[in-house]
Scaffold this active site. Structure first.
Site, short mmCIF file in Angstrom:
data_model
loop_
_atom_site.label_atom_id
_atom_site.label_comp_id
_atom_site.label_asym_id
_atom_site.label_seq_id
_atom_site.Cartn_x
_atom_site.Cartn_y
_atom_site.Cartn_z
N GLU A 129 -23.18 7.63 38.55
CA GLU A 129 -23.31 6.58 39.57
C GLU A 129 -24.80 6.48 39.90
OE1 GLU A 129 -20.90 4.64 40.65
OE2 GLU A 129 -19.19 5.68 39.78
N CYS A 155 -27.80 2.32 47.60
CA CYS A 155 -27.86 2.07 46.15
C CYS A 155 -27.55 0.61 45.82
CB CYS A 155 -26.92 3.00 45.41
SG CYS A 155 -25.21 2.90 45.97
#
Ligand code: NAD
Length: 464
Positions: free
Chosen positions: A217, A251
């Site tokens: 991720e 993010c």
């Protein structure tokens, strides 16, 4: 067993304990998994005050924002997993086909074994505990290594988990680069990594030595497209919110805005108004804006700002790890701020005249984790959606795709591989065991020699 590990690895004993526990079949009972998930939920409630204090220590982050973006997320994910676990863990029948007649075919999800979860610092509870929840729902044991960059939250998680779970089942290990490398070198059954693309590559290489599957991720430069037909006020408000949340250390934050030239001036004015609603100077009691994680990270932001044309904001208070929401314009693709993920409250504004040319330019960049499209014209929205590769995103909003556990979350290409949240997380930590179960009523002779002409004919009919 995979590659032998060095006898000096300080985590080998922990790994062995977890392997032994898993092989004892203890984690497989679905009711037990639900109990363990409920225990995490209870611990999150019992330790809530301590968790709030720890994140305030690391970031100056308010209880409101911590609950909205971290603890609330975790409770929601646990509730969703408990609600759906019976179905997720059930065998799924699939059409059997003539070739295997008579009998049945099905898929049986199985836990992978012992999982290593490595967290990032930016949403320290969410990005550490959410994958751990998926791993436990799928019946794995877990070692969790949170980021050393947010030490108070890492310690709070360690105290909360290690005092209520046996180490062989779920254990938090604190540490930095060396400790993470030592952990990664062990032959886990799966590794789940959240962090930068640079470190993700390193983890992937190390894990390959043991053929350990890795979910990555990662991050990237996520664009927000603002087209001339968008509602500019609404777009500005949502983009400003998404950029200021966690001071841009998200993010999936819009990394930069890409606005159609005809509305650029008007949109920048709307952005100034929207960003003006956030703090412009540091205030230790502020509940609406967090600090940057370190002085080094603040200096990185300062370097971007000093290097560019600021049209709004630009206040830097190094000692308080504070940078006010900042708009940069004009900005070119070769500027420093466009060379890496910003991960802070700085918003470069780029412009385009021709959407197709902008998309061609975007296709030259690494695939981002997210993309946001502000427009009211279906064909232009679809053009962007169908042309660009990116992890996920929103039309006329930002970030909110994360709030639906039915949407798998993850990147593509340089922004990651594999996904989680809801059932996608369960599947990431599961093996899909495929079974053909034969009926013993009769055994068609077709596949056995002698290969007679009638068998040849039947074979070609069945397999064409
Ligand atoms: P990072 O890559 O520096 O660190 C992540 C983890 O890796 C930490 O636990 C750290 O201890 C460990 N680590 C660091 N260097 C290492 C090395 N050389 N070898 C082994 N382990 C090492 O990332 P970060 O600064 O904590 O987080 C920021 C990045 O994470 C951003 O790029 C952001 O986009 C990304 N991120 C992605 C998601 C997502 O869900 N896709 C979520 C949060 C953050």
């Amino acid at each position: 067993m995979s590659q032998a590990t060095s006898p000096t690895n300080p985590y080998e004993q922990l790994w062995k304990q977890q392997q032994h526990f898993f092989q004892g079949q203890h984690t497989k009972r679905v009711e037990r998994r639900k109990q363990q998930l409920s225990l995490i939920s209870k611990l999150l409630k019992d330790h809530e005050e301590k968790l709030f204090q720890a994140i305030f220590q690391d970031f100056g982050k308010s209880a409101f924002e911590t609950y909205a973006t971290e603890l609330g997320f975790l409770h929601h994910e646990i509730g969703f997993a408990i609600q759906h676990l019976n179905r997720w863990t059930s065998r799924t029948s699939v059409p059997h086909g003539w070739v295997n007649f008579p009998g049945k075919s099905y898929i049986q999800p199985e836990p992978l074994g012992s999982a290593l979860v490595i967290g990032a610092w930016n949403y320290p509870y969410q990005v550490s505990l959410l994958p751990a929840i998926s791993a436990i729902a799928a019946g794995n044991t877990v070692v969790l290594k949170p980021s050393e960059m947010a030490p108070a939250t890492a310690e709070a998680m360690k105290n909360m988990i290690n005092s209520h779970f046996a180490a062989e089942e779920f254990h938090v290990v604190e540490g930095g680069v060396t400790e993470t490398q030592q952990l990664v070198d062990l032959p886990w059954n799966t590794i789940f990594f959240t962090g930068s693309t640079r470190v993700g590559k390193e983890i992937y290489q190390r894990a390959a030595k043991n053929l350990t599957p890795v979910t990555l991720e990662l991050g990237g430069k996520s664009p927000a497209f603002v087209l001339a037909d968008a509602n500019l006020k609404e777009a500005a408000k949502k983009i400003a919110w998404a950029k200021c949340l966690n001071a841009g250390q998200t993010c999936v934050a819009p990394d930069f805005v890409w606005v159609e030239s005809s509305v650029k001036a008007a949109f920048i004015e709307e952005l100034k108004v929207a960003l003006g609603a956030y703090p412009q100077t540091y205030n230790s009691n502020n509940e609406h804006y967090v600090q940057l994680i370190s002085e080094r990270h603040t200096q990185r932001m300062a370097d971007f700002i000093l290097d560019s044309s600021v049209v709004f904001g630009g206040n830097i208070e190094l000692q308080h790890r504070f940078v006010s929401p900042t708009l940069l314009h004009p900005v070119g693709w070769n500027d420093a701020v466009m060379q890496e993920e910003i991960f802070g409250p700085i918003l470069p504004v780029l412009e385009f005249d021709d959407l197709n040319a902008a998309l061609s330019q975007a296709l030259q960049q690494p695939s981002p984790l997210a993309c946001y499209i502000f427009s009211s014209r279906r064909e232009r929205i679809n053009l962007i959606l169908n042309t660009l590769p990116f992890g996920g995103g929103c039309v006329n909003d930002c970030l909110m795709h994360l709030a639906n556990p039915r949407l798998p979350f993850g990147g593509v290409g340089h922004s990651g591989s594999g996904r989680y949240h809801g059932e996608a997380g369960f599947l990431s930590f599961s093996h899909q065991k495929s079974i053909v179960e034969k009926s013993r009523l009769f055994d068609p002779p077709v596949r056995y020699p002698p290969y007679l002409p009638w068998k040849w004919k039947l074979l070609r009919r069945l397999l064409s």
